[in-house]
Design an enzyme around this catalytic site. Structure first.
Site, PDB file in Angstrom:
ATOM      1  N   ASP A   1      37.712  34.834  47.479  1.00  0.00           N
ATOM      2  CA  ASP A   1      36.640  35.835  47.376  1.00  0.00           C
ATOM      3  C   ASP A   1      35.754  35.812  48.627  1.00  0.00           C
ATOM      4  OD1 ASP A   1      35.325  37.905  46.194  1.00  0.00           O
ATOM      5  OD2 ASP A   1      34.286  36.697  44.688  1.00  0.00           O
TER       6      ASP A   1
ATOM      7  N   HIS B   1      39.765  42.160  54.172  1.00  0.00           N
ATOM      8  CA  HIS B   1      40.986  41.808  53.436  1.00  0.00           C
ATOM      9  C   HIS B   1      42.091  41.380  54.399  1.00  0.00           C
ATOM     10  CE1 HIS B   1      39.046  42.984  49.865  1.00  0.00           C
ATOM     11  NE2 HIS B   1      39.107  44.290  50.059  1.00  0.00           N
TER      12      HIS B   1
ATOM     13  N   LEU C   1      56.608  24.574  50.117  1.00  0.00           N
ATOM     14  CA  LEU C   1      55.477  24.933  49.256  1.00  0.00           C
ATOM     15  C   LEU C   1      55.837  26.131  48.370  1.00  0.00           C
ATOM     16  CD1 LEU C   1      52.391  24.568  48.637  1.00  0.00           C
ATOM     17  CD2 LEU C   1      51.971  26.267  50.429  1.00  0.00           C
TER      18      LEU C   1
HETATM   19  C1  IPE Z   1      38.103  39.296  47.466  1.00  0.00           C
HETATM   20  O1  IPE Z   1      37.164  39.819  48.337  1.00  0.00           O
HETATM   21  C2  IPE Z   1      39.431  39.983  47.593  1.00  0.00           C
HETATM   22  C3  IPE Z   1      39.693  40.986  46.541  1.00  0.00           C
HETATM   23  C4  IPE Z   1      39.006  41.134  45.471  1.00  0.00           C
HETATM   24  C5  IPE Z   1      40.845  41.833  46.741  1.00  0.00           C
HETATM   25  P1  IPE Z   1      36.036  40.846  47.887  1.00  0.00           P
HETATM   26  O2  IPE Z   1      36.402  42.178  48.427  1.00  0.00           O
HETATM   27  O3  IPE Z   1      35.778  40.775  46.451  1.00  0.00           O
HETATM   28  O4  IPE Z   1      34.810  40.267  48.707  1.00  0.00           O
HETATM   29  P2  IPE Z   1      33.284  40.406  48.313  1.00  0.00           P
HETATM   30  O5  IPE Z   1      33.106  39.682  47.029  1.00  0.00           O
HETATM   31  O6  IPE Z   1      32.998  41.867  48.196  1.00  0.00           O
HETATM   32  O7  IPE Z   1      32.565  39.780  49.442  1.00  0.00           O
HETATM   33  C1  IPE Z   2      38.005  38.024  42.181  1.00  0.00           C
HETATM   34  O1  IPE Z   2      37.069  38.577  42.994  1.00  0.00           O
HETATM   35  C2  IPE Z   2      39.355  38.629  42.436  1.00  0.00           C
HETATM   36  C3  IPE Z   2      40.006  38.223  43.657  1.00  0.00           C
HETATM   37  C4  IPE Z   2      39.550  37.369  44.527  1.00  0.00           C
HETATM   38  C5  IPE Z   2      41.278  38.837  43.903  1.00  0.00           C
HETATM   39  P1  IPE Z   2      36.167  39.815  42.584  1.00  0.00           P
HETATM   40  O2  IPE Z   2      35.287  40.070  43.745  1.00  0.00           O
HETATM   41  O3  IPE Z   2      37.023  40.926  42.116  1.00  0.00           O
HETATM   42  O4  IPE Z   2      35.357  39.253  41.352  1.00  0.00           O
HETATM   43  P2  IPE Z   2      33.897  39.586  40.848  1.00  0.00           P
HETATM   44  O5  IPE Z   2      33.853  41.054  40.581  1.00  0.00           O
HETATM   45  O6  IPE Z   2      32.946  39.201  41.931  1.00  0.00           O
HETATM   46  O7  IPE Z   2      33.717  38.742  39.628  1.00  0.00           O
HETATM   47 MG    MG Z   3      34.376  39.646  45.422  1.00  0.00          MG
END
Ligand code: IPE
Ligand code: IPE
Ligand code: MG
Length: 239
Positions: A19, A36, A130
């Site tokens: 995340d 991403h 892995l």
């Molecule tokens: C996590 O990064 C990756 C996905 C959910 C695909 P986020 O896009 O949720 O990153 P933040 O939480 O907005 O920083």
């Molecule tokens: C969790 O992140 C999903 C992934 C990292 C793929 P999100 O950004 O979607 O989760 P929330 O919304 O902060 O809980």
């Molecule tokens: Mg996120």
């Protein structure tokens, strides 16, 4: 060789909630998809490092069942990234020892992405390096619901007796079976929540939360998590 210092026990299975990509990009005034991309690149680098340590399993949360709610442009960017990276992993499979499998409901994806997933699974089936499991369109509640539906169908068809249902019956019908449960969960991005990730499998997992945003989570951060893990006393409810 890595200096293992005071690391006494390594986890057999690491799970990571990757995340913080969006915030990493926003801080740099870049679109979310640039985050991403940086996150996917980081996964490639870090998984090589994890493989070198001799750790057997790595499961990463890449796309949740809830992430489809995001703006269409971001979702399309994520799908495009998966195409690109899966192709890279397919090309790498000739020289790599990594085994790739998937958890989550992949039937939701377009046929050509599903085809890449199948190719990747087939090409890496016999590999001994892995074992990386990518969680895509994954939600623990969805996974558990699908498992319960299968059990109900088997009971209806006379293949399973309700009296014989135990924890193993359910565990065997989860997407990642027979991969063992994670020993260590790392959650990047600063939030202390599971966001619907592996709710069954994490029952006795050690949980490491860090403020570092996923694209910035490097080898030294991995080592810090491993050192922390090595100092845990795992009791599994015992004395
Ligand atoms: C996590 O990064 C990756 C996905 C959910 C695909 P986020 O896009 O949720 O990153 P933040 O939480 O907005 O920083
Ligand atoms: C969790 O992140 C999903 C992934 C990292 C793929 P999100 O950004 O979607 O989760 P929330 O919304 O902060 O809980
Ligand atoms: Mg996120």
């Amino acid at each position: 060789m890595r200096n293992t210092g005071d690391i006494r026990v390594l986890p057999q299975h690491i799970a990571i909630i990757m995340d913080g990509n969006g915030r990493w990009a926003s801080k740099r005034l870049l679109p979310h998809n640039a985050g991403h991309r940086a996150g996917a690149q980081n996964l490639r680098k870090l998984s090589e490092e994890i493989e070198k340590l001799g750790i057997k399993y790595l499961t990463v949360y890449a796309l949740s069942t809830e992430n489809w709610k995001r703006p269409q442009k971001e979702v399309q960017g994520l799908i495009k990234l998966m195409h690109e990276y899966f192709q890279q992993y397919i090309d790498d499979s000739k020289k790599n020892d990594m085994k790739l499998t998937f958890i989550g409901d992949v039937s939701r994806f377009e046929p050509d992405l599903q085809q890449k997933i199948e190719t990747l699974k087939t090409l890496t089936r016999g590999k001994n390096g892995l074992h990386v499991t990518l969680a895509i369109n994954y939600g623990a509640r969805d996974e558990l619901t699908r498992a319960v539906r299968r059990i109900a169908e088997e009971v209806k068809n006379g293949l399973l007796n309700p009296d014989d249902i135990n924890e193993e019956t359910l565990a065997k019908r989860l997407d990642g079976y027979p991969t063992p449960d994670p020993d260590l969960l790392i959650k990047a991005g600063g939030e202390m929540r599971l966001s619907n990730f592996m709710l069954w499998q994490l029952a006795y997992t050690e949980m490491y939360f860090t403020d570092i945003l996923w694209p910035d989570f490097g080898i030294k951060d991995l080592n810090a998590a491993l050192e922390w893990f090595g100092s845990r006393a795992r009791r599994y409810g015992g004395r």
